[in-house]
Design a protein around this motif. Structure first.
Motif, short mmCIF file in Angstrom:
data_model
loop_
_atom_site.label_atom_id
_atom_site.label_comp_id
_atom_site.label_asym_id
_atom_site.label_seq_id
_atom_site.Cartn_x
_atom_site.Cartn_y
_atom_site.Cartn_z
N ILE A 165 0.84 -1.20 0.00
CA ILE A 165 0.00 0.00 0.00
C ILE A 165 0.87 1.25 0.00
CG2 ILE A 165 -1.70 1.31 1.33
CD1 ILE A 165 -2.79 -1.40 2.32
N MET A 166 1.94 1.25 0.80
CA MET A 166 2.86 2.39 0.84
C MET A 166 3.47 2.64 -0.55
SD MET A 166 4.64 1.37 4.47
CE MET A 166 6.12 2.36 4.20
N LYS A 167 3.77 1.57 -1.27
CA LYS A 167 4.35 1.71 -2.61
C LYS A 167 3.38 2.39 -3.56
CE LYS A 167 6.57 -1.01 -6.25
NZ LYS A 167 6.96 -2.39 -6.68
N LYS A 168 2.10 2.05 -3.47
CA LYS A 168 1.08 2.66 -4.33
C LYS A 168 0.95 4.16 -4.06
CE LYS A 168 -1.80 -1.48 -4.85
NZ LYS A 168 -3.12 -2.09 -4.55
N HIS A 169 1.20 4.56 -2.82
CA HIS A 169 1.03 5.97 -2.44
C HIS A 169 2.36 6.70 -2.29
CE1 HIS A 169 -3.33 5.73 -1.72
NE2 HIS A 169 -3.10 4.49 -1.28
N ASP A 170 3.42 6.08 -2.82
CA ASP A 170 4.76 6.70 -2.79
C ASP A 170 5.21 7.07 -1.37
OD1 ASP A 170 5.04 6.56 -5.60
OD2 ASP A 170 3.91 8.42 -5.85
N ILE A 171 4.91 6.22 -0.43
CA ILE A 171 5.37 6.42 0.95
C ILE A 171 6.64 5.59 1.15
CG2 ILE A 171 4.81 6.14 3.40
CD1 ILE A 171 1.82 6.32 2.56
N PRO A 172 7.76 6.19 1.45
CA PRO A 172 9.02 5.44 1.60
C PRO A 172 9.03 4.56 2.84
CG PRO A 172 9.35 7.70 2.27
CD PRO A 172 7.95 7.63 1.72
N GLY A 173 9.88 3.54 2.79
CA GLY A 173 10.02 2.65 3.95
C GLY A 173 10.34 1.23 3.50
N THR A 174 10.97 0.47 4.39
CA THR A 174 11.36 -0.90 4.08
C THR A 174 10.81 -1.84 5.15
OG1 THR A 174 13.41 -0.75 5.35
CG2 THR A 174 13.49 -0.07 3.00
#
Length: 257
Positions: A165-174
Motif C-alpha cells: 500500500i505504501m508503494k502505491k502511495h509513494d510512501i518510503p520505507g522498508t
C-alpha cells in the motif's frame, strides 16, 4: 460432230438481245458469201430483187460485231466489279468478326480481372477479420482479472501488505524499518495501548503496532485502509506516512517519535 466446250460458260451469260444480234450477223455473213460467190459476168435465172429490200454493207456488219463485243466487255467488267464487291464485303465481314472477337476476348479478360480483384479483396477482408478477432481474444486474455494478492494474518503478512500500500502511495520505507520500530513500540501486538504517558493523560493514548495517537492517525490515514488504530495495516501505513513527512522515512526513526 464435236461440241464446242470452250465457250459453253460464255454462252450461258449471253442474254436474249445478244442472241438476236448474233443471229443477224450470221445471216448477213451468209448472204454476203452467197453474193461474192457469183461471177461478175454470170447470168442468173433469178428475178431482180424487189425495190423494197435493203442491202447490208460490211460496215454495218462491223458495227454489229463491235456492239456485241462491247456488250460482252461490259458484262465482264460488271462481273469483275461484282466479284470485287463480294470480295470486299467478305473482307469487311471478316474484319468485323475479328474486331468482335477481340472485344469479346478483352471483355472476358476484364471480367476475370474483376473477379480476381473481388476474390483478393474478399480474402483480405476475411484475413483482417480473423486478425481482429484474434486481437480481441488476446486483449480479453490480457485483461483477465488477476487474483487478489493474499497476505498471512500475522506480523509478517501485515508488514508486507502495508509495504504494498505504501508503494502505491509513494510512501518510503522498508520491511526492516517497519519491523524494528514495531518491536520497540509494541513487540508486534496490534492491540497494545499506552495508558500512562503524557498522551494518555491528555486523553489520546498511543495505540497499535506503532503506537499512533488518534489525531496523528486521522491526519495521516492512508486511503483504502480501515479507519481504526487497532487495524494493523492501517496503523502501520499511517505511522509510516507520518514518519515520511517528519523524518523522511520510517527507516530513519530509531526511538520514540
Amino acid at each position: 460432230m464435236l461440241k464446242n466446250t470452250k465457250n459453253r460458260g460464255l454462252s450461258r451469260s449471253i442474254n436474249k438481245r445478244q442472241k438476236i444480234a448474233i443471229a443477224g450477223v450470221t445471216t448477213l455473213g451468209a448472204a454476203a458469201l452467197a453474193i461474192s460467190a457469183v461471177p461478175g459476168n454470170a447470168q442468173t435465172t433469178t428475178a431482180e430483187a424487189p425495190a423494197g429490200k435493203v442491202a447490208y454493207s460490211s460496215e454495218q456488219i462491223k458495227d454489229v460485231k463491235g456492239s456485241v463485243t462491247d456488250q460482252l466487255a461490259g458484262e465482264k467488267v460488271k462481273a469483275e466489279a461484282m466479284a470485287a464487291q463480294h470480295k470486299a464485303a467478305v473482307s469487311a465481314a471478316k474484319h468485323r468478326a475479328a474486331v468482335a472477337h477481340d472485344k469479346h476476348v478483352a471483355a472476358q479478360a476484364a471480367a476475370k480481372q474483376r473477379a480476381a480483384k473481388a476474390a483478393a479483396a474478399k480474402k483480405a477482408a476475411a484475413e483482417r477479420k480473423a486478425k481482429e478477432a484474434a486481437s480481441r481474444s488476446a486483449k480479453r486474455a490480457a485483461v483477465k482479472p488477476v487474483a487478489a494478492k493474499t497476505y498471512a494474518n500475522n506480523l509478517d503478512g501485515w508488514i508486507r501488505e502495508a509495504l504494498d500500500i505504501m508503494k502505491k502511495h509513494d510512501i518510503p520505507g522498508t520491511y526492516h524499518g517497519l519491523h524494528k520500530n514495531i518491536m520497540r513500540e509494541s513487540s508486534g501486538n496490534p492491540n497494545a495501548i499506552n495508558n500512562w504517558d503524557i498522551n494518555a493523560q491528555n486523553g489520546v493514548p498511543s495505540i497499535g503496532l506503532l503506537q499512533v495517537i488518534k489525531p496523528t492517525f486521522d491526519a495521516y490515514h492512508v486511503p483504502g485502509t480501515a479507519h481504526s488504530q487497532y487495524d494493523p495495516v492501517a496503523n502501520l501505513t499511517a505511522a509510516a506516512n507520518y514518519a515520511a513527512d517528519r523524518y523522511g522515512s520510517i527507516d530513519n526513526v530509531n526511538s520514540a517519535y
